[in-house]
Design an enzyme around this catalytic site. Structure first.
Site, PDB file in Angstrom:
ATOM      1  N   HIS A  88      42.089  27.071  33.662  1.00  0.00           N
ATOM      2  CA  HIS A  88      42.802  27.734  32.591  1.00  0.00           C
ATOM      3  C   HIS A  88      42.072  27.495  31.273  1.00  0.00           C
ATOM      4  O   HIS A  88      41.162  26.664  31.181  1.00  0.00           O
ATOM      5  CB  HIS A  88      44.237  27.214  32.515  1.00  0.00           C
ATOM      6  CG  HIS A  88      45.066  27.592  33.702  1.00  0.00           C
ATOM      7  ND1 HIS A  88      46.400  27.245  33.825  1.00  0.00           N
ATOM      8  CD2 HIS A  88      44.773  28.291  34.833  1.00  0.00           C
ATOM      9  CE1 HIS A  88      46.881  27.708  34.981  1.00  0.00           C
ATOM     10  NE2 HIS A  88      45.911  28.350  35.601  1.00  0.00           N
ATOM     11  N   GLU A 118      43.132  26.200  28.316  1.00  0.00           N
ATOM     12  CA  GLU A 118      43.370  24.981  27.543  1.00  0.00           C
ATOM     13  C   GLU A 118      42.476  23.817  27.955  1.00  0.00           C
ATOM     14  O   GLU A 118      41.840  23.192  27.083  1.00  0.00           O
ATOM     15  CB  GLU A 118      44.855  24.579  27.627  1.00  0.00           C
ATOM     16  CG  GLU A 118      45.808  25.585  27.025  1.00  0.00           C
ATOM     17  CD  GLU A 118      46.361  26.566  28.030  1.00  0.00           C
ATOM     18  OE1 GLU A 118      47.530  26.953  27.912  1.00  0.00           O
ATOM     19  OE2 GLU A 118      45.603  26.948  28.962  1.00  0.00           O
ATOM     20  N   CYS A 164      48.836  22.515  31.969  1.00  0.00           N
ATOM     21  CA  CYS A 164      48.058  22.548  30.727  1.00  0.00           C
ATOM     22  C   CYS A 164      48.777  21.799  29.609  1.00  0.00           C
ATOM     23  O   CYS A 164      48.136  21.254  28.698  1.00  0.00           O
ATOM     24  CB  CYS A 164      47.795  23.990  30.311  1.00  0.00           C
ATOM     25  SG  CYS A 164      46.668  24.867  31.444  1.00  0.00           S
ATOM     26  N   ALA A 218      42.173  63.461  29.077  1.00  0.00           N
ATOM     27  CA  ALA A 218      41.244  64.070  28.123  1.00  0.00           C
ATOM     28  C   ALA A 218      41.562  65.554  28.070  1.00  0.00           C
ATOM     29  O   ALA A 218      41.456  66.247  29.091  1.00  0.00           O
ATOM     30  CB  ALA A 218      39.799  63.833  28.544  1.00  0.00           C
ATOM     31  N   ARG A 254      38.240  50.787  32.082  1.00  0.00           N
ATOM     32  CA  ARG A 254      38.166  50.512  33.521  1.00  0.00           C
ATOM     33  C   ARG A 254      37.785  49.061  33.795  1.00  0.00           C
ATOM     34  O   ARG A 254      38.306  48.430  34.722  1.00  0.00           O
ATOM     35  CB  ARG A 254      37.147  51.438  34.177  1.00  0.00           C
ATOM     36  CG  ARG A 254      37.559  52.891  34.287  1.00  0.00           C
ATOM     37  CD  ARG A 254      36.477  53.703  34.983  1.00  0.00           C
ATOM     38  NE  ARG A 254      36.817  55.114  35.091  1.00  0.00           N
ATOM     39  CZ  ARG A 254      36.045  56.029  35.661  1.00  0.00           C
ATOM     40  NH1 ARG A 254      34.865  55.659  36.160  1.00  0.00           N
ATOM     41  NH2 ARG A 254      36.417  57.285  35.720  1.00  0.00           N
ATOM     42  N   THR A 271      42.261  65.525  43.059  1.00  0.00           N
ATOM     43  CA  THR A 271      41.164  65.122  42.177  1.00  0.00           C
ATOM     44  C   THR A 271      40.030  64.494  42.963  1.00  0.00           C
ATOM     45  O   THR A 271      38.847  64.742  42.692  1.00  0.00           O
ATOM     46  CB  THR A 271      41.684  64.135  41.112  1.00  0.00           C
ATOM     47  OG1 THR A 271      42.610  64.808  40.262  1.00  0.00           O
ATOM     48  CG2 THR A 271      40.544  63.574  40.273  1.00  0.00           C
ATOM     49  N   ASP A 320      36.796  66.712  42.346  1.00  0.00           N
ATOM     50  CA  ASP A 320      35.839  66.110  41.413  1.00  0.00           C
ATOM     51  C   ASP A 320      34.838  65.193  42.094  1.00  0.00           C
ATOM     52  O   ASP A 320      33.782  64.906  41.525  1.00  0.00           O
ATOM     53  CB  ASP A 320      36.578  65.305  40.345  1.00  0.00           C
ATOM     54  CG  ASP A 320      37.412  66.173  39.417  1.00  0.00           C
ATOM     55  OD1 ASP A 320      37.411  67.403  39.606  1.00  0.00           O
ATOM     56  OD2 ASP A 320      38.052  65.617  38.515  1.00  0.00           O
ATOM     57  N   LEU A 333      34.651  56.536  40.132  1.00  0.00           N
ATOM     58  CA  LEU A 333      35.720  55.683  39.587  1.00  0.00           C
ATOM     59  C   LEU A 333      35.309  54.235  39.404  1.00  0.00           C
ATOM     60  O   LEU A 333      36.153  53.338  39.417  1.00  0.00           O
ATOM     61  CB  LEU A 333      36.991  55.777  40.460  1.00  0.00           C
ATOM     62  CG  LEU A 333      37.598  57.165  40.652  1.00  0.00           C
ATOM     63  CD1 LEU A 333      38.849  57.095  41.519  1.00  0.00           C
ATOM     64  CD2 LEU A 333      37.913  57.820  39.312  1.00  0.00           C
TER      65      LEU A 333
END
Length: 437
Positions: free
Chosen positions: A54, A56, A88, A158, A188, A200, A204, A208
């Site tokens: 972590h 800390e 922590c 978009a 992303r 899609t 397309d 990704l």
């Protein structure tokens, strides 16, 4: 306790630091920590890649003896429980810090308020709520998974000057310029998973992934809503499934009956990082080899709307050449076998029940989800009320005849969203809207 003069400045720096590892800390939140002594930063850290150590203990180790009598700035309440690492809060006490400044209290029931109490009981001054709105924004994925038992969902669109997001039959159409596209790549990179509909995925043929040099390894898990297992084997998604994970969400109707004596598909979510179950609230998710005979709807979506969201017309094209995939069991089995053979994972759940899918994703540690397309999938999540943030890019280009109308315009943002800012990327304008976290 009152906020000191420099508290907001140092907390702002801690929040900026925390964003460095967004989407890269598995089920743990990406937390920033600064150790400040006499107005100078003597230690700083962000949650390590993978979630441990972590922030800390790393910052304290860097500060060393200089931590004694210093102030610690932490974006999230220090943990108070013994998990795979010690608390922590204990580390802050052991190093002798005099004051701890916290932006956000941790909603995890194992922590909430307990870390603060431990520090105060040890005689440490604690100030909370410093830049809380900004802190909550940086921790949105973690907080949403903890409080709503689902990922934080961002919808990115978009839109052209004439209100279109693409053109029928032409695959990917560039609407925004390179600066805006670079910003999307950055989004992303800090997101756990990205989702598109099968329409899609076929039209397309997107990759990704993150294509920014040096950030390729931060590509999110890729999810396709694909009821009939229509994703072509020649698609970029399938061809790269062994490099970057791909999950296909298929209808329960195509579940292989031979895998379950009663023919009821258990909900399946594969073990793909982020690792499952560290902080998740739901039951463990079964796999095809388990003896669970419980359908998805029995385990998830409690309290959600009971009416299914019907698939939209045109959302389920079949093969790349536009045909409808065969529903013959032998053909379905052939497609399933071929997809699995190249590394695609298959989940069996109604793809048009996001209120069931999202909690299931949360139980395996996915805290943030980016919905990128297409129009029908965007509308699905909007109508289900499961979008937390909207990123709406508006570009000066004109699509013209044959355009695909955007499901959302700047003039019809759903109620409950607040406009949080506008940024320009070259000629493209980005407006952001958020619900409260």
């Amino acid at each position: 306790m009152s906020v000191a003069g420099d508290d907001e400045g140092f907390m702002a720096a801690a929040i900026r630091l925390s964003r460095r590892h967004l989407g890269r800390t598995a089920t743990n939140p990406s937390v920033g920590c600064l150790i400040v002594r006499n107005g100078a930063i003597v230690g700083s850290a962000v949650t390590a890649l993978g979630g441990r150590p972590h922030a800390e203990p790393q910052a304290l180790a860097e500060a060393g003896e200089l931590a004694r009598g210093a102030t610690a700035y932490v974006t999230l309440e220090p943990c108070s429980h013994h998990g795979k690492t010690p608390p922590c809060a204990d580390a802050l006490i052991a190093y002798g810090v005099a004051r701890v400044v916290i932006s956000v209290t941790d909603p995890d029931p194992r922590v909430s308020g307990r870390g603060i109490s431990m520090l105060r009981d040890a005689g440490i001054e604690v100030t909370t709520g410093v830049l809380e709105a900004e802190g909550r924004r940086s921790l949105a994925g973690y907080l949403t998974r903890q409080t709503k038992n689902r990922p934080y969902v961002t919808l990115k669109l978009a839109v052209s000057a004439d209100g279109m997001i693409g053109r029928e039959g032409e695959g990917q159409v560039a609407i925004t310029g390179p600066q805006a596209r670079a910003e999307v790549q950055a989004l992303r990179a800090e997101t756990d998973a990205i989702l598109v509909g099968i329409g899609t995925a076929i039209a397309d043929d997107p990759l990704l992934t993150v294509r920014t040099p040096g950030l390729e390894a931060q590509s999110p898990i890729r999810i396709v809503l694909d009821p009939s297992l229509a994703l072509p084997l020649t698609s970029k998604l399938v061809q790269t499934a062994r490099d970057v994970p791909v999950i296909v969400v298929a209808s329960e109707e195509v579940w292989p009956l031979s895998a379950d004596a009663e023919g009821l598909p258990p909900f399946v979510l594969p073990d793909i990082s982020p690792t499952s179950g560290e902080i998740g609230k739901g039951p463990a998710l079964s796999s095809p080899s388990s003896d669970s005979n419980v359908p998805a709807s029995a385990n998830f979506g409690q309290g959600a709307g009971s009416q299914p969201i019907s698939p939209f017309v045109g959302e389920m094209p079949g093969r790349a050449e536009g045909g409808v995939p065969s529903t013959d069991p032998a053909d379905v089995e052939s497609r399933r076998t071929a997809l699995k053979a190249v590394g695609v994972e298959i989940v069996y759940c109604n793809p048009y029940h996001p209120e069931i899918l999202l909690p299931a994703l949360a139980t395996r540690g996915i805290s943030s989800l980016l919905v990128e397309g297409g129009a029908k999938t965007a509308r699905l999540f909007l109508e289900a009320g499961l979008v937390d943030r909207i990123q709406l890019y508006q570009a000066p280009v004109v699509i013209g005849p044959g355009g695909i109308e955007s499901p959302l315009q700047v003039t019809d943002i759903p109620s409950g969203f607040t406009h949080t800012g506008t940024r320009m990327f070259g000629d493209d304008r980005l407006d952001e809207y958020e619900r409260g976290v």
